[in-house]
Design a protein around this motif. Structure first.
Motif, mmCIF file in Angstrom:
data_model
loop_
_atom_site.group_PDB
_atom_site.id
_atom_site.type_symbol
_atom_site.label_atom_id
_atom_site.label_comp_id
_atom_site.label_asym_id
_atom_site.label_seq_id
_atom_site.Cartn_x
_atom_site.Cartn_y
_atom_site.Cartn_z
ATOM 1 N N TYR A 206 37.596 49.965 38.008
ATOM 2 C CA TYR A 206 37.464 49.141 39.214
ATOM 3 C C TYR A 206 37.741 50.004 40.447
ATOM 4 O O TYR A 206 38.457 51.001 40.378
ATOM 5 C CB TYR A 206 38.453 47.968 39.197
ATOM 6 N N VAL A 207 37.152 49.575 41.581
ATOM 7 C CA VAL A 207 37.504 50.173 42.868
ATOM 8 C C VAL A 207 38.345 49.159 43.638
ATOM 9 O O VAL A 207 38.107 47.947 43.559
ATOM 10 C CB VAL A 207 36.252 50.561 43.687
ATOM 11 N N TYR B 45 36.801 45.434 42.358
ATOM 12 C CA TYR B 45 35.420 45.208 41.928
ATOM 13 C C TYR B 45 35.051 46.252 40.881
ATOM 14 O O TYR B 45 35.359 47.446 41.036
ATOM 15 C CB TYR B 45 34.464 45.289 43.117
ATOM 16 N N SER B 46 34.377 45.792 39.839
ATOM 17 C CA SER B 46 34.036 46.690 38.730
ATOM 18 C C SER B 46 32.849 47.582 39.073
ATOM 19 O O SER B 46 31.982 47.222 39.871
ATOM 20 C CB SER B 46 33.709 45.867 37.483
ATOM 21 N N VAL B 47 32.838 48.769 38.455
ATOM 22 C CA VAL B 47 31.708 49.690 38.511
ATOM 23 C C VAL B 47 31.476 50.197 37.092
ATOM 24 O O VAL B 47 32.348 50.051 36.231
ATOM 25 C CB VAL B 47 31.975 50.881 39.463
ATOM 26 N N ARG C 206 23.287 53.328 44.862
ATOM 27 C CA ARG C 206 24.098 52.141 44.594
ATOM 28 C C ARG C 206 24.353 52.001 43.103
ATOM 29 O O ARG C 206 23.418 51.992 42.299
ATOM 30 C CB ARG C 206 23.386 50.881 45.111
ATOM 31 N N ILE C 207 25.617 51.885 42.746
ATOM 32 C CA ILE C 207 25.990 51.771 41.336
ATOM 33 C C ILE C 207 26.553 50.397 40.996
ATOM 34 O O ILE C 207 26.733 50.073 39.827
ATOM 35 C CB ILE C 207 27.020 52.861 40.945
ATOM 36 N N ALA C 208 26.841 49.578 42.005
ATOM 37 C CA ALA C 208 27.363 48.234 41.740
ATOM 38 C C ALA C 208 27.067 47.324 42.923
ATOM 39 O O ALA C 208 27.085 47.761 44.080
ATOM 40 C CB ALA C 208 28.867 48.277 41.475
ATOM 41 N N ALA D 20 39.345 35.779 47.671
ATOM 42 C CA ALA D 20 40.708 35.590 47.161
ATOM 43 C C ALA D 20 41.401 36.941 46.996
ATOM 44 O O ALA D 20 40.858 37.872 46.381
ATOM 45 C CB ALA D 20 40.667 34.848 45.839
ATOM 46 N N LYS D 21 42.603 37.056 47.526
ATOM 47 C CA LYS D 21 43.363 38.308 47.445
ATOM 48 C C LYS D 21 43.826 38.560 46.019
ATOM 49 O O LYS D 21 44.241 37.650 45.308
ATOM 50 C CB LYS D 21 44.559 38.262 48.396
ATOM 51 N N GLY D 22 43.778 39.828 45.611
ATOM 52 C CA GLY D 22 44.268 40.228 44.299
ATOM 53 C C GLY D 22 43.350 39.886 43.144
ATOM 54 O O GLY D 22 43.743 40.052 41.984
ATOM 55 N N SER D 23 42.149 39.417 43.412
ATOM 56 C CA SER D 23 41.250 39.012 42.331
ATOM 57 C C SER D 23 40.508 40.215 41.758
ATOM 58 O O SER D 23 40.326 41.235 42.424
ATOM 59 C CB SER D 23 40.243 37.974 42.837
ATOM 60 N N TYR D 24 40.098 40.081 40.480
ATOM 61 C CA TYR D 24 39.294 41.093 39.796
ATOM 62 C C TYR D 24 37.892 40.515 39.595
ATOM 63 O O TYR D 24 37.722 39.518 38.900
ATOM 64 C CB TYR D 24 39.905 41.458 38.447
ATOM 65 N N ILE D 25 36.890 41.141 40.229
ATOM 66 C CA ILE D 25 35.511 40.675 40.105
ATOM 67 C C ILE D 25 34.800 41.638 39.160
ATOM 68 O O ILE D 25 34.719 42.840 39.434
ATOM 69 C CB ILE D 25 34.808 40.596 41.468
#
Length: 517
Positions: free
Chosen positions: A341-342, A351-353, A379-381, A388-393
């Motif tokens: 994630y970045v 956010y995932s890559v 662009r890779i993602a 929302a703060k602290g979320s993992y997308i």
């Protein structure tokens, strides 16, 4: 000594007059004063010959016919030309005015020219020094934009303070159809918003947007190759047009928009002078009302309004607007973390890559609705922005096979895994999941319990879970110890023995019971 006008000039005066040019335009074209042209045309008309007949005269005949008029006194004229040399050297000095030099000239000359003749001779003599070209504007080719030099104001309701606001002006030069709006500043986001508003106002896109060398539009001004702001360039790319800044210190390049600014002062600023506004929305509402009146005014010579010229001619030359409006982009650098994630600092989220980019430095391009991750300009993602703060997308396609399995973990998922191994295993898993505050911790413990069936089988695992539930110690470590020490095997014998003892009378001490046995 006096000089007569050259016969070639006489012939040209006649020819231009027959072509329909005014006396002023004839004088401008030939470099003569209007009074000289007026005088000769009067003499031509008073002669016994028609204009066409005079054109057939040779030079000698014309000179003989019109030889009495003298145009220039050489001594007086040469003195003026000599004085102009000093005037021309001082022209670029701050505060220079022709009126100051004319007064100085009038005090020293024996027979001075009038101020009008003074200026006429100067512009005729030095017209070649700096000239301008009348630009022909093709319909739909360019859109000129600029900010007005003078600001409008809104009033802060709480403090009563006058807050200055900028006024943005855009004009299509062929029809001169004008767009005006007020904004907070000349910053990049306001400039982009104003340009976008202008394009939607016109309902189409020109081939080029001609801007001044604003800091929000041009990073580095240049006469030949200006460096366009990256965001402004992306805006133009989105709308399928180009940015073409004017040359530095060349106001004639955008004379139409400069003139439009002055007209806006007259048609919009002046009617607003005694009005009070408490918000940009209210101010822009009134500007739009006045702007509509301004665009509907008829040109004096064209017998049509700006709006009519735009709708009848120029609108059809504009390119269509894209389906989606442009969103302002911002940028952040981020390194891909070990988990793939970045970290997106504006929202403090992740956010995932694709996992193969772990450890790489990337560039995040983000708008109000999207987050894009680029590596080496590719662009890779692409993600929808999650506020929302602290979320993992997460995009599951970005994860390795191990990570993909991890993302499927949920209470329902583990209950489905546990149920084939027995009711006690299922009950034990439910208790483990409900007893932890942090779900991921419970998932790992539940997975550890279920995996024990690979080494001990489902029947023994179910028995071990039953013992753990009876002892109220349903944990991975407790169940693992029960299986390792074969406590699930011995407990079955103890249960049978306990059932036999249940038939023994409950009296006497332990030793008596032992003796009885």
């Amino acid at each position: 000594m006096a000089n007569t006008l050259d016969p070639m000039d006489l012939r040209q005066i006649i020819r231009l007059h027959l072509d329909g040019l005014s006396n002023r335009n004839i004088g401008t074209t030939l470099g003569l004063s209007r009074n000289t042209v007026n005088h000769y045309l009067k003499r031509f008309k008073a002669s016994a010959y028609t204009m066409e007949a005079l054109l057939s005269f040779d030079q000698g005949a014309l000179r003989a016919q019109f030889s009495a008029y003298t145009t220039i006194d050489n001594g007086r004229y040469n003195a003026l030309m000599l004085y102009f040399e000093g005037v021309n050297k001082a022209r670029n000095h701050p505060g220079f005015t022709f009126l100051h030099h004319y007064r100085e000239y009038a005090q020293t000359a024996v027979n001075p020219y009038s101020y009008t003749q003074f200026m006429e001779h100067y512009h005729r003599r030095y017209a070649h020094i700096k000239g301008s070209m009348k630009l022909e504007h093709d319909p739909g080719k360019e859109l000129y934009i600029d900010f007005a030099g003078k600001k409008l104001h809104i009033v802060d309701r709480e403090t009563g303070e006058l807050v200055p606001v900028e006024v943005f002006i855009a004009i299509l030069p062929h029809s001169q159809y004008t767009y005006v709006t007020a904004c907070r500043s000349q910053k990049r986001e306001d400039l982009i918003g104003c340009c976008q508003g202008a394009l939607h106002f016109y309902g189409g896109v020109p081939k080029a947007i001609v801007s001044d060398n604003l800091k929000s539009a041009v990073n580095r001004a240049s006469k030949y190759e200006p460096q366009i702001n990256r965001t402004f360039k992306e805006f133009a790319h989105h709308y399928n047009c180009v940015i073409n800044p004017t040359r530095s210190y060349a106001p004639q390049d955008k004379a139409l928009v400069e003139n439009a600014v002055h007209l806006v002062y007259q048609r919009i600023y002046y009617p607003l002078r005694e009005m009070t506004f408490f918000s940009l929305t209210d101010l822009n509402r009134e500007i739009r009302r006045l702007l509509e009146t301004y665009n509907n005014l008829l040109f004096q010579r064209k017998e049509a309004s700006r709006k009519e010229l735009f709708q009848s001619v120029e609108r059809s030359y504009l390119k269509p607007l894209p389906q989606q409006s442009y969103e302002l982009k911002n940028y952040r650098r981020a390194k891909v973390q070990k988990m793939g994630y970045v970290y997106f600092s504006p929202d403090k989220s992740y956010y995932s890559v694709p996992y193969r980019y772990i450890g790489k430095q990337t560039m995040i391009h983000y708008t109000q609705s999207t987050v894009e991750v680029y590596y080496n300009h590719q662009r890779i993602a692409l993600h929808r922005r999650h506020p929302a703060k602290g979320s993992y997308i997460t995009n599951k396609d970005h994860l390795s096979s191990t990570h993909k399995a991890y993302t499927q973990w949920s209470p329902t998922y583990f209950k489905q895994l546990a149920s084939p191994h027995g009711v006690h295993v299922l009950a034990c898993i439910e208790r483990i999941l409900s007893s932890t505050d942090y779900p991921e911790t419970g998932y790992r413990r539940a997975m550890g319990v279920i995996q024990l069936h690979k080494a001990y089988g489902s029947q023994r695992l179910n028995g071990a879970c039953q013992i753990a539930l009876q002892a109220d110690t349903a944990s991975y470590r407790r169940i693992c110890n029960i299986l390792k020490n074969n406590m699930d095997q011995t407990s079955l014998f103890d249960q049978d023995l306990e059932q036999d003892r249940s038939h023994i009378p409950r009296h006497g001490n332990i030793r008596g019971a032992s003796t009885y046995k």
